[in-house]
Design a protein around this motif. Structure first.
Motif, short mmCIF file in Angstrom:
data_model
loop_
_atom_site.label_atom_id
_atom_site.label_comp_id
_atom_site.label_asym_id
_atom_site.label_seq_id
_atom_site.Cartn_x
_atom_site.Cartn_y
_atom_site.Cartn_z
N ASN A 122 -31.06 -27.31 -5.99
CA ASN A 122 -31.58 -25.96 -6.20
C ASN A 122 -30.50 -24.97 -5.84
OD1 ASN A 122 -33.25 -23.90 -6.82
ND2 ASN A 122 -34.51 -24.03 -4.99
N SER A 123 -29.46 -24.94 -6.65
CA SER A 123 -28.35 -24.02 -6.42
C SER A 123 -28.07 -23.26 -7.71
CB SER A 123 -27.10 -24.80 -5.99
OG SER A 123 -26.64 -25.59 -7.07
N THR A 124 -27.10 -22.38 -7.65
CA THR A 124 -26.75 -21.66 -8.87
C THR A 124 -26.02 -22.57 -9.86
OG1 THR A 124 -24.71 -20.93 -7.80
CG2 THR A 124 -26.59 -19.43 -7.72
N LYS A 125 -25.39 -23.65 -9.34
CA LYS A 125 -24.66 -24.55 -10.21
C LYS A 125 -25.55 -25.63 -10.84
CE LYS A 125 -20.40 -27.12 -10.44
NZ LYS A 125 -19.21 -27.58 -9.77
N LEU A 126 -26.42 -26.25 -10.05
CA LEU A 126 -27.28 -27.33 -10.53
C LEU A 126 -28.72 -27.10 -10.12
CD1 LEU A 126 -25.08 -30.44 -9.64
CD2 LEU A 126 -25.53 -29.57 -11.93
N LYS A 127 -29.63 -27.39 -11.03
CA LYS A 127 -31.06 -27.33 -10.73
C LYS A 127 -31.72 -28.57 -11.30
CE LYS A 127 -31.73 -22.33 -10.49
NZ LYS A 127 -31.65 -22.27 -9.06
N GLY A 128 -32.65 -29.11 -10.55
CA GLY A 128 -33.36 -30.29 -11.03
C GLY A 128 -33.43 -31.35 -9.95
N THR A 129 -33.81 -32.57 -10.38
CA THR A 129 -33.97 -33.68 -9.44
C THR A 129 -33.39 -34.96 -10.02
OG1 THR A 129 -36.13 -34.32 -10.35
CG2 THR A 129 -36.14 -32.71 -8.54
N LEU A 130 -33.07 -35.88 -9.13
CA LEU A 130 -32.74 -37.26 -9.48
C LEU A 130 -33.61 -38.15 -8.60
CD1 LEU A 130 -28.83 -37.38 -9.67
CD2 LEU A 130 -30.44 -37.71 -11.55
N ASN A 131 -34.27 -39.13 -9.18
CA ASN A 131 -35.14 -40.04 -8.44
C ASN A 131 -34.41 -41.36 -8.24
OD1 ASN A 131 -37.40 -38.24 -8.40
ND2 ASN A 131 -37.56 -38.63 -10.59
N ILE A 132 -34.31 -41.78 -6.97
CA ILE A 132 -33.52 -42.96 -6.60
C ILE A 132 -34.41 -43.92 -5.82
CG2 ILE A 132 -31.52 -43.76 -5.29
CD1 ILE A 132 -30.30 -40.95 -5.80
N MET A 133 -34.27 -45.22 -6.13
CA MET A 133 -35.03 -46.22 -5.38
C MET A 133 -34.33 -47.56 -5.42
SD MET A 133 -38.12 -46.61 -8.17
CE MET A 133 -39.21 -47.32 -7.00
N GLY A 134 -34.59 -48.36 -4.36
CA GLY A 134 -34.05 -49.71 -4.35
C GLY A 134 -33.74 -50.21 -2.97
N ALA A 135 -33.23 -51.44 -2.92
CA ALA A 135 -32.92 -52.11 -1.66
C ALA A 135 -31.55 -51.70 -1.15
CB ALA A 135 -32.96 -53.62 -1.85
N ASP A 136 -31.49 -51.44 0.15
CA ASP A 136 -30.24 -51.13 0.84
C ASP A 136 -29.95 -52.30 1.77
OD1 ASP A 136 -28.07 -50.10 2.18
OD2 ASP A 136 -29.18 -48.51 3.20
N ILE A 137 -29.17 -53.25 1.28
CA ILE A 137 -28.81 -54.43 2.08
C ILE A 137 -27.66 -54.01 2.98
CG2 ILE A 137 -28.05 -56.83 1.98
CD1 ILE A 137 -29.38 -56.75 -0.92
N MET A 138 -28.01 -53.65 4.20
CA MET A 138 -27.08 -52.96 5.09
C MET A 138 -25.82 -53.76 5.44
SD MET A 138 -29.75 -51.18 7.60
CE MET A 138 -31.02 -50.12 6.97
N ALA A 139 -25.88 -55.07 5.41
CA ALA A 139 -24.71 -55.88 5.75
C ALA A 139 -23.63 -55.82 4.67
CB ALA A 139 -25.12 -57.33 5.99
N ALA A 140 -24.02 -55.45 3.45
CA ALA A 140 -23.05 -55.39 2.34
C ALA A 140 -22.22 -54.11 2.45
CB ALA A 140 -23.79 -55.42 1.01
N GLN A 141 -20.96 -54.19 2.05
CA GLN A 141 -20.08 -53.03 2.11
C GLN A 141 -20.55 -51.94 1.15
OE1 GLN A 141 -15.94 -53.93 1.59
NE2 GLN A 141 -15.31 -51.81 1.85
N THR A 142 -20.93 -52.32 -0.05
CA THR A 142 -21.50 -51.37 -1.01
C THR A 142 -22.83 -51.90 -1.51
OG1 THR A 142 -20.40 -52.37 -2.93
CG2 THR A 142 -19.21 -50.60 -1.79
N ARG A 143 -23.74 -50.99 -1.78
CA ARG A 143 -25.07 -51.34 -2.27
C ARG A 143 -25.41 -50.40 -3.43
NH1 ARG A 143 -23.62 -50.00 2.80
NH2 ARG A 143 -25.39 -48.70 3.25
N ASP A 144 -25.98 -50.95 -4.50
CA ASP A 144 -26.37 -50.15 -5.65
C ASP A 144 -27.87 -49.95 -5.66
OD1 ASP A 144 -23.79 -49.92 -6.64
OD2 ASP A 144 -23.97 -51.67 -7.94
N LEU A 145 -28.29 -48.69 -5.76
CA LEU A 145 -29.69 -48.33 -5.92
C LEU A 145 -29.86 -47.72 -7.31
CD1 LEU A 145 -29.33 -48.48 -2.76
CD2 LEU A 145 -31.26 -46.94 -2.66
#
Length: 186
Positions: A122-145
């Motif tokens: 909600n800024s002058t540059k960008l307005k809107g939303t992105l919906n993100i969901m998924g597993a965060d396998i904390m032991a992994a260096q990178t995780r994709d949601l």
């Protein structure tokens, strides 16, 4: 009788042509996605400060359900959050979005969380939303949601948010670098 057979044959030919046309049309309009070339890409930092009982002004998240006692990894503990998202690692930088949602620990044998939240821009540059969901396998260096949708400037967007833990200070504070790659942009 001949007329009836001719009508049935004509009907079957038209039906076959219609099916052929629609299959060709749908394959011609199908998008091909290239993992190396998202249509939009940016990096944000997710800052989470857990409420500790006396820090109401600074806290951005709170536990709302306690762990179950099954295992030693907070299984079942639920948190809600309203976290600032910045373009850099500095918590005091201006927020470009808010991450609003929840996560809970969902593994009895190791630390693992499941996230569902909305990035609210909600800024002058960008307005809107992105919906993100998924597993965060904390032991992994990178995780994709998964990015499963959006509104406004991100209408119907789909893609991947790659998590990388940047800082972890016990249960009190963590910062996650999010590399956001959108593959469907309208």
């Amino acid at each position: 009788m001949r007329n009836l057979v001719a009508h049935k044959s004509c009907f079957l030919v038209l039906l076959l042509l219609l099916l052929l046309f629609t299959s060709q049309f749908s394959s011609a309009t199908k998008k091909t996605l290239n993992r190396d070339q998202p249509c939009k890409r940016f990096v944000l930092y997710f800052h989470d400060i857990l409420f500790g009982g006396n820090d109401v002004a600074n806290a951005t998240s709170a536990a709302v359900a306690n762990e179950t006692g099954l295992g030693n990894f907070k299984f079942g503990k639920l948190f809600v959050f309203d976290d600032p998202m910045t373009k850099d690692k500095n918590y005091l930088s201006p927020a470009v979005a808010r991450a609003q949602g929840f996560y809970f620990y969902d593994m009895k044998s190791d630390y693992n969380a499941w996230f569902a939240y909305t990035l609210v821009f909600n800024s002058t540059k960008l307005k809107g939303t992105l919906n993100i969901m998924g597993a965060d396998i904390m032991a992994a260096q990178t995780r994709d949601l998964s990015i499963v949708g959006g509104t406004g400037d991100f209408f119907m967007a789909r893609g991947i948010a790659t998590f990388m833990t940047d800082t972890f200070q016990g249960a009190k504070y963590f910062r996650v670098k999010m590399d956001i790659k959108l593959y469907e942009c309208y």
